[in-house]
Design an enzyme around this catalytic site. Structure first.
Site, PDB file in Angstrom:
ATOM      1  CB  SER A  35      -2.477  10.430   6.211  1.00  0.00           C
ATOM      2  OG  SER A  35      -3.305  11.065   5.570  1.00  0.00           O
ATOM      3  CB  THR A 167      11.722  14.035  53.372  1.00  0.00           C
ATOM      4  OG1 THR A 167      12.700  13.685  54.773  1.00  0.00           O
ATOM      5  CG2 THR A 167      10.461  14.639  53.886  1.00  0.00           C
ATOM      6  CG  HIS A 168      15.936  13.291  51.845  1.00  0.00           C
ATOM      7  ND1 HIS A 168      16.666  14.070  51.020  1.00  0.00           N
ATOM      8  CD2 HIS A 168      15.198  14.178  52.749  1.00  0.00           C
ATOM      9  CE1 HIS A 168      16.638  15.444  51.326  1.00  0.00           C
ATOM     10  NE2 HIS A 168      15.762  15.515  52.353  1.00  0.00           N
ATOM     11  CE  LYS A 295      10.354 -11.326  40.941  1.00  0.00           C
ATOM     12  NZ  LYS A 295      11.260 -11.441  39.804  1.00  0.00           N
ATOM     13  CG  ASN A 297       7.309 -10.047  38.670  1.00  0.00           C
ATOM     14  OD1 ASN A 297       7.963 -10.086  39.444  1.00  0.00           O
ATOM     15  ND2 ASN A 297       7.587 -10.907  37.559  1.00  0.00           N
ATOM     16  CE  LYS A 337      -4.324  14.153  10.270  1.00  0.00           C
ATOM     17  NZ  LYS A 337      -3.267  14.885  10.249  1.00  0.00           N
TER      18      LYS A 337
HETATM   19  N1  ARG Z   1      -3.841  14.299   5.252  1.00  0.00           N
HETATM   20  C1  ARG Z   1      -3.781  15.774   5.213  1.00  0.00           C
HETATM   21  C2  ARG Z   1      -3.233  15.789   6.746  1.00  0.00           C
HETATM   22  O1  ARG Z   1      -3.585  15.168   7.697  1.00  0.00           O
HETATM   23  C3  ARG Z   1      -4.880  16.527   4.937  1.00  0.00           C
HETATM   24  C4  ARG Z   1      -4.855  17.863   4.504  1.00  0.00           C
HETATM   25  C5  ARG Z   1      -3.916  17.936   3.366  1.00  0.00           C
HETATM   26  N2  ARG Z   1      -3.881  18.949   2.676  1.00  0.00           N
HETATM   27  C6  ARG Z   1      -3.034  19.244   1.664  1.00  0.00           C
HETATM   28  N3  ARG Z   1      -3.026  20.563   1.064  1.00  0.00           N
HETATM   29  N4  ARG Z   1      -2.332  18.497   1.194  1.00  0.00           N
HETATM   30  O2  ARG Z   1      -2.962  17.027   7.232  1.00  0.00           O
END
Ligand code: ARG
Length: 469
Positions: A35, A167-168, A295, A297, A337
């Site tokens: 991530s 309205t409408h 135009k 816009n 996220k």
């Molecule tokens: N990158 C993980 C998340 O965003 C962090 C937590 C990971 N925990 C785990 N036990 N793999 O959720």
């Protein structure tokens, strides 16, 4: 052992969790599960959380004061490296948390490995997101306020400007433009309220829940919560590491905000069209066409209307992400996220564009006035006039209907007919009828709390300004 094997083994043992593994992670799986590409934006809050955690560990005697100081100095150094662009994020270290911890250990040696005592990435990430979102909520609340305040200024400026109310999408009764803008304002008041309500539930600290069950160290969660400015520590460790309802709640606030802004956008787009021609948006908020030279816009309102789709989509993503998860933490939650970050970025952009653009709107009062007249918008006023002279409302409705039909045939508004013409439909009509048939008479007569009269608009603006402070 070949060189290749040796280097693979090194990679495995570099993973903070590599101890129980006998082969390195598959190269694709490593990228698939990482991530760090998107959670690195949490670095600041991750370090803030770690500093508070180390401070607490020293206070309860799990770390020495010297270890704490080394860790805190080291973390500050890592932060400087990140901000100076000297930090290389490593996919094999999976996420922001392990990247920062590994760099800390590179900098200060073995003491760095003590930071993770009594916590887990599960409570760490839950804490980071809450710290991040709390800060963003405060920024968003300010931007929302700026937009609200711009709307109040414009509403006050346009308190006397008369436009058709719909309205409408058919002309209904005359309203003041200021009154229309205050309707938008009220929607935003509720959005701002929802945001503050959501903040209360964001501002609770999960740290100390560790992986799921708590920890055997004598931690002081109240101290950490206080250091991080949380209202309190969470009650249940399993719940703390797993639920993302606070993020869902934020996205639901955002979806409603965008739904409101999308409605404003739709009206702005209509009003700038040649068919309505009610307002002018300054050129700096519009773009042209590469083929049609005439135009101009309304791109900003169109884009805000369009971006509502992705924000609503993120709400559904998070609801669906959460719906079947057993307690406690599951890797599914890593998917929280990107929708959350994109929601924050999108609404900040839309709010900024609108807060800048709204005060620059110029009303074309003459066109609004002509449109209000064209639609027989004072027909209800004539009916109310008849009722006040003793005609039952249903009969009054019928009389006015006939007068309107006459006006349609003659292409004239009610206020443009002669007294004799109006009297064909009812003999109670007298000379004083013209006081109510004018647009000004119509709006001024709605002079009560929440009504469209200019005096009411001014009073509403004053009350709103006092409440917005
Ligand atoms: N990158 C993980 C998340 O965003 C962090 C937590 C990971 N925990 C785990 N036990 N793999 O959720």
């Amino acid at each position: 052992m070949t060189d290749q094997k040796k280097s693979d083994q090194t990679t495995t043992s570099e993973k903070p969790w590599g101890g129980r593994f006998s082969e390195p992670t598959d190269a694709f799986v490593e990228r698939f599960t990482a991530s760090v590409g998107f959670d690195q934006r949490l670095y600041h809050h991750d370090i803030t959380g770690s500093i508070a955690h180390a401070t607490m560990l020293a206070k309860v005697g799990v770390l020495t004061d010297d270890e704490r100081d080394q860790i805190i100095d080291g973390l500050k150094g890592v932060k400087e490296d990140i901000e100076a662009g000297r930090f290389e994020w490593s996919v094999s270290l999976e996420d922001v948390h392990m990247n920062i911890e590994a760099r800390l250990t590179d900098r200060i040696g073995i003491t760095g490995k003590k930071l993770h005592t009594g916590r887990s990435r599960n409570d760490q990430v839950a804490t980071d997101i809450r710290l991040y979102l709390r800060d963003e909520i405060d920024v968003i609340a300010e931007e929302l306020k700026r937009l609200q305040s711009g709307l109040l200024d414009l509403a006050e400026r346009e308190a006397d400007t008369i436009m058709p109310g719909f309205t409408h999408l058919q002309t209904a009764q005359p309203v003041t433009f200021g009154h229309h803008l205050l309707a938008w304002y009220e929607m935003l008041v509720r959005d701002a309220d929802r945001l503050q309500d959501c903040r209360k539930r964001v501002n609770v600290m999960p740290l100390g829940a560790a992986a799921l069950a708590g920890t055997t160290y004598p931690i002081d969660r109240n101290l950490t919560a206080q250091l991080l400015g949380f209202e309190r520590a969470s009650e249940n460790s399993l719940d703390s590491v797993s639920d993302r309802d606070f993020a869902i709640e934020f996205c639901s606030f955002a979806a409603l905000l965008m739904t409101h802004m999308s409605r404003f956008s739709e009206e702005l787009v209509l009003w700038t069209s040649a068919q309505f021609d009610f307002i002018d948006l300054p050129d700096r908020f519009c773009t042209g066409s590469s083929i049609m030279p005439q135009k101009k816009n309304p791109d900003v309102p169109e884009l805000v209307r369009g971006k509502t789709g992705r924000v609503n989509g993120h709400l559904i993503s998070l609801l669906t992400l959460m719906k079947s998860q057993p307690l406690a933490y599951n890797k599914d939650n890593q998917e929280d996220k990107e929708p959350l970050f994109d929601t924050v970025d999108t609404i900040k952009g839309c709010l900024k564009a609108y807060a800048d653009m709204i005060p620059a709107i110029r009303a074309k009062a003459d066109n609004m006035r002509v449109a209000a007249k064209r639609g027989f918008s004072t027909a209800t006023d004539l009916a109310d006039y008849l009722v006040k002279k003793g005609v039952p409302f249903r009969d009054a409705h019928e009389i006015v209907g006939k007068s309107v039909a006459f006006g349609v045939a003659e292409s004239r508004d009610l206020s443009e007919m002669t007294l004799a013409e109006l009297q064909q439909f009812s003999d109670v009509i007298a000379d004083d009828v013209f006081d109510v048939l004018t647009l000004e008479g119509s709006v001024q007569a709605r002079d009560h709390l929440g009504g469209t009269a200019p005096a009411q608009v001014r009073a509403a603006v004053a009350r709103a300004r006092a409440a917005l402070k």
